[in-house]
Design a protein around this motif. Structure first.
Motif, PDB file in Angstrom:
ATOM      1  N   ARG A  12      -0.854  -6.082   0.028  1.00  0.00           N
ATOM      2  CA  ARG A  12      -1.596  -4.836   0.224  1.00  0.00           C
ATOM      3  C   ARG A  12      -0.642  -3.630   0.211  1.00  0.00           C
ATOM      4  N   LEU A  13       0.477  -3.783   0.904  1.00  0.00           N
ATOM      5  CA  LEU A  13       1.475  -2.718   0.965  1.00  0.00           C
ATOM      6  C   LEU A  13       2.049  -2.460  -0.426  1.00  0.00           C
ATOM      7  N   SER A  14       2.302  -3.516  -1.162  1.00  0.00           N
ATOM      8  CA  SER A  14       2.839  -3.376  -2.518  1.00  0.00           C
ATOM      9  C   SER A  14       1.880  -2.579  -3.395  1.00  0.00           C
ATOM     10  N   ARG A  15       0.593  -2.856  -3.258  1.00  0.00           N
ATOM     11  CA  ARG A  15      -0.397  -2.129  -4.057  1.00  0.00           C
ATOM     12  C   ARG A  15      -0.441  -0.663  -3.647  1.00  0.00           C
ATOM     13  N   ALA A  16      -0.350  -0.405  -2.343  1.00  0.00           N
ATOM     14  CA  ALA A  16      -0.400   0.977  -1.852  1.00  0.00           C
ATOM     15  C   ALA A  16       0.812   1.780  -2.317  1.00  0.00           C
ATOM     16  N   LEU A  17       1.988   1.127  -2.339  1.00  0.00           N
ATOM     17  CA  LEU A  17       3.229   1.826  -2.689  1.00  0.00           C
ATOM     18  C   LEU A  17       3.542   1.770  -4.179  1.00  0.00           C
ATOM     19  N   PRO A  23       7.694 -11.748  -4.690  1.00  0.00           N
ATOM     20  CA  PRO A  23       7.282 -12.348  -5.968  1.00  0.00           C
ATOM     21  C   PRO A  23       5.766 -12.517  -6.062  1.00  0.00           C
ATOM     22  N   LYS A  24       5.127 -12.882  -4.946  1.00  0.00           N
ATOM     23  CA  LYS A  24       3.671 -13.050  -4.946  1.00  0.00           C
ATOM     24  C   LYS A  24       2.980 -11.719  -5.244  1.00  0.00           C
ATOM     25  N   ALA A  25       3.503 -10.651  -4.617  1.00  0.00           N
ATOM     26  CA  ALA A  25       2.941  -9.318  -4.853  1.00  0.00           C
ATOM     27  C   ALA A  25       3.125  -8.902  -6.309  1.00  0.00           C
ATOM     28  N   ALA A  26       4.244  -9.300  -6.908  1.00  0.00           N
ATOM     29  CA  ALA A  26       4.501  -8.959  -8.316  1.00  0.00           C
ATOM     30  C   ALA A  26       3.430  -9.574  -9.213  1.00  0.00           C
ATOM     31  N   ARG A  27       3.083 -10.840  -8.935  1.00  0.00           N
ATOM     32  CA  ARG A  27       2.039 -11.509  -9.727  1.00  0.00           C
ATOM     33  C   ARG A  27       0.697 -10.809  -9.527  1.00  0.00           C
ATOM     34  N   TYR A  28       0.426 -10.421  -8.292  1.00  0.00           N
ATOM     35  CA  TYR A  28      -0.839  -9.770  -7.955  1.00  0.00           C
ATOM     36  C   TYR A  28      -0.946  -8.410  -8.651  1.00  0.00           C
ATOM     37  N   LEU A  29       0.158  -7.654  -8.652  1.00  0.00           N
ATOM     38  CA  LEU A  29       0.155  -6.319  -9.263  1.00  0.00           C
ATOM     39  C   LEU A  29      -0.065  -6.396 -10.770  1.00  0.00           C
ATOM     40  N   GLU A  30       0.419  -7.468 -11.381  1.00  0.00           N
ATOM     41  CA  GLU A  30       0.199  -7.631 -12.820  1.00  0.00           C
ATOM     42  C   GLU A  30      -1.292  -7.731 -13.120  1.00  0.00           C
ATOM     43  N   LYS A  31      -2.009  -8.428 -12.219  1.00  0.00           N
ATOM     44  CA  LYS A  31      -3.447  -8.611 -12.428  1.00  0.00           C
ATOM     45  C   LYS A  31      -4.253  -7.385 -12.006  1.00  0.00           C
ATOM     46  N   ARG A  32      -3.807  -6.746 -10.929  1.00  0.00           N
ATOM     47  CA  ARG A  32      -4.570  -5.615 -10.376  1.00  0.00           C
ATOM     48  C   ARG A  32      -3.641  -4.421 -10.151  1.00  0.00           C
ATOM     49  N   LEU A  60      11.228   2.844   0.117  1.00  0.00           N
ATOM     50  CA  LEU A  60      12.607   2.427   0.367  1.00  0.00           C
ATOM     51  C   LEU A  60      12.689   1.557   1.619  1.00  0.00           C
ATOM     52  N   ARG A  61      12.008   1.974   2.663  1.00  0.00           N
ATOM     53  CA  ARG A  61      12.065   1.236   3.932  1.00  0.00           C
ATOM     54  C   ARG A  61      11.508  -0.177   3.773  1.00  0.00           C
ATOM     55  N   GLU A  62      10.397  -0.296   3.058  1.00  0.00           N
ATOM     56  CA  GLU A  62       9.769  -1.619   2.896  1.00  0.00           C
ATOM     57  C   GLU A  62      10.574  -2.532   1.978  1.00  0.00           C
ATOM     58  N   GLN A  63      11.290  -1.956   1.018  1.00  0.00           N
ATOM     59  CA  GLN A  63      12.107  -2.812   0.138  1.00  0.00           C
ATOM     60  C   GLN A  63      13.241  -3.471   0.927  1.00  0.00           C
TER      61      GLN A  63
END
Length: 209
Positions: A12-17, A23-32, A60-63
Motif C-alpha cells: 500500500r505504501l509503495s503504491r502511495a509513494l 520485491p512483492k510490491a514491485a510485482r504489484y506495481l507492475e499490475k496496478r 527516502l525514509r521508507e526505502q
C-alpha cells in the motif's frame, strides 16, 4: 520473515509513494501502477509544494525503513558536514549496516537485513554487531557469523538467490558472495546509491520545519 499485514502495508505504501519498497510490491506495481484507494485511478489534483516535499521525504525514509527521529537526526548530521546536505544525507543513510547487508546481496529486503543484524548473525571486522543503524566505516569488512553460514537464508544469498530483485552491486562495496563477506571500500556517492528520491526536496522539507 515478514508477516502478511507487513507485506500489505508495504504494498500500500509503495503504491502511495510510487516506488517499490519490496520485491512483492514491485510485482504489484507492475499490475496496478496507480495509487491505492477508490480515487487511485483518477488523475490527482496538483499537489502542494509541501505535499511534494513530504512525499519525497517519506520515499527516502521508507526505502531505508527508519523512524522519523532517526531520519531527522541523520539530516541534522548531514547539514553539519561539508558539501551538499542532500547528498550527505543519502551517503550517511547508505553507510548503515542494514543498508549495506542488502546492497551486498545477503538479504532480499531492508526488513530482512535488519532481522539478520538484530538476531546477531552479522559481524563487522570480526565483532558481532546487532544494531541495524551501526555506521560502517570505509575499509571495514561485513561478514556472516561462521555458525550462521549454513542457515537457509544465507545459503540462498551465497548462491546469488537475491540477484533477481536487487540492483547491481554499487562500486563502493566489494562483495565475495560465496564467502558471505563484503567490504565498504569508500564512502558512497549519491549518484551511485540505488534509491529513488529527489534529495533537494527532502532538504527543503526539513529546512522549512
Amino acid at each position: 520473515m515478514t508477516t502478511k499485514s507487513q507485506d500489505r502495508r508495504k504494498v500500500r505504501l509503495s503504491r502511495a509513494l510510487g516506488i517499490a519498497l519490496t520485491p512483492k510490491a514491485a510485482r504489484y506495481l507492475e499490475k496496478r501502477p496507480y495509487a491505492p484507494g477508490e480515487h487511485g485511478r483518477t488523475k490527482r489534483k496538483a499537489d502542494s509544494d509541501y505535499a511534494v516535499r513530504l512525499r519525497e521525504k517519506q520515499r527516502l525514509r521508507e526505502q531505508y525503513g527508519i523512524r522519523e527521529k532517526q531520519m531527522r537526526n541523520t539530516f541534522n548530521e548531514a547539514r553539519r558536514k561539508d558539501g551538499l546536505t542532500g547528498e550527505n544525507l543519502v551517503e550517511l543513510l547508505e553507510m548503515r549496516l542494514d543498508a549495506l547487508v542488502v546492497r551486498a546481496g545477503f538479504a532480499r529486503t531492508t526488513a530482512q537485513a535488519r532481522q539478520l543484524v538484530v538476531h546477531r548473525h552479522i559481524l563487522v571486522d570480526g565483532q558481532l554487531v546487532d544494531r541495524p543503524s551501526f555506521r560502517v566505516k570505509p575499509g571495514q569488512l561485513i561478514h556472516v557469523k561462521e555458525k550462521s553460514e549454513s542457515l537457509e537464508p544465507f545459503q540462498v544469498a551465497a548462491a546469488g538467490g537475491h540477484a533477481d530483485v536487487l540492483p547491481p552491486v554499487p562500486g563502493y562495496i566489494e562483495v565475495e558472495l560465496d564467502k558471505l563477506q563484503a567490504r565498504l571500500v569508500r564512502r558512497p556517492k549519491r549518484a551511485e546509491v540505488p534509491v529513488t528520491c529527489d534529495v533537494q526536496l527532502v532538504v527543503e522539507y526539513y529546512a522549512a520545519r
